[in-house]
Design an enzyme around this catalytic site. Sequence first.
Site, short mmCIF file in Angstrom:
data_model
loop_
_atom_site.label_atom_id
_atom_site.label_comp_id
_atom_site.label_asym_id
_atom_site.label_seq_id
_atom_site.Cartn_x
_atom_site.Cartn_y
_atom_site.Cartn_z
N HIS A 10 44.48 -28.43 -41.95
CA HIS A 10 44.39 -29.63 -41.09
C HIS A 10 43.12 -29.57 -40.24
CE1 HIS A 10 48.67 -30.81 -41.79
NE2 HIS A 10 48.76 -29.54 -42.08
N HIS A 188 54.06 -32.87 -46.99
CA HIS A 188 54.71 -31.68 -46.43
C HIS A 188 56.21 -31.79 -46.67
CE1 HIS A 188 50.96 -31.09 -44.32
NE2 HIS A 188 51.40 -30.07 -43.63
N GLU A 191 59.41 -27.10 -45.69
CA GLU A 191 58.84 -26.17 -44.72
C GLU A 191 59.91 -25.88 -43.66
OE1 GLU A 191 55.79 -27.74 -42.09
OE2 GLU A 191 55.08 -25.75 -41.55
N1 ADE Z 1 50.64 -30.69 -38.96
C1 ADE Z 1 49.82 -29.64 -38.82
N2 ADE Z 1 50.38 -28.51 -39.29
C2 ADE Z 1 51.60 -28.85 -39.75
C3 ADE Z 1 52.66 -28.15 -40.36
N3 ADE Z 1 52.60 -26.84 -40.61
N4 ADE Z 1 53.77 -28.84 -40.69
C4 ADE Z 1 53.85 -30.15 -40.45
N5 ADE Z 1 52.88 -30.86 -39.88
C5 ADE Z 1 51.76 -30.22 -39.53
ZN ZN Z 2 50.25 -28.39 -42.98
#
Ligand code: ADE
Ligand code: ZN
Length: 319
Positions: A10, A188, A191
Amino acid sequence: MIPKAELHCHLEGSIPPALAHTLAARNGLAMPPGLMSEGGHYVWNDFLSFLKAYDLVCTTLRTPRDFGDVIYSYLAGAARQGAVYVEMFCSPERPAALGLSYGQWLEALEEGIERARREFGIEGRIIVICIRHLGPERALRMVQKMVAEPHRYVVGFGMGGDEAKFAPADFAPAYRLAHEHGYGCTVHAGEVVGPESVWAAIRDLPVTRIGHGVRSADDPRLMEELARRGTVLEVCPGSNVALGLYPDRASHPLHRLIAAGVRVTLNSDDPPFFNTSLGEEYDKAGLGEAELRGIARTAIEASFADEATRRRLLGEIGQ
Ligand code: ADE
Ligand code: ZN
């Protein structure tokens, strides 16, 4: 040095504390209160406080030059670690809040990408990313802008933010529009939420990659499905351990995913927040040189760059 390629980093999360200080100082700003520890590290203690700290770092960005300098300095550092290609997640939210036009912002990023290429030979590309917890309408407006004003370095669309908010299907109109216009798509998932989040993402969105996706290892059927489809996971072990998904690298599922035939890449996510870097991710993956080279090749193959660029980079990194 093993050649590397990165698909999941990012822009705003790549800003080291020293650069945040420089940006704040040159913009006449104090560092946002509560952001930095006495020891000079970003302060956060769980996923949501990490997202808040991330937003605070964004406030040090004020001018087009700031965005260009951030992408340049990340690409320069990655090149020194052996990276030949990096795709950065870049959110149009901060420039929009500052009143910068989409075009001005992209021009600044382009300048940073070209400066890094001239000086280090590294290739950089942009993935426009929306923020899940801000909702699907904003995501759709973002993609409408992206397709109305194409730019040669914008190659894909993605989504970060709070995975517990909304469902992938809510963002299907935005993703469909991006996909129909030829943009590669990633999201994403898997996670902070389990395998069901990845199932929903691959069912409802036209994605060829999943950001993280590591929780897929909790579901053998899902790993099988990802392997069957050839879906590529943008795995970020250091980030996962820092955020407490796994107690240490030894318990991280990277090796189990590989053993199940899932295609994986290695990435740094938000390196200064998680005390990592692309080089460290390769070094600490517990894999041999041939496997690491294979991972770099997978990253190039799964990248959203045009075919000629991918072919050239694959030739550059060799077998
Ligand atoms: N934005 C920046 N890093 C992130 C992450 N690990 N998970 C979700 N959104 C994010
Ligand atoms: Zn990320």
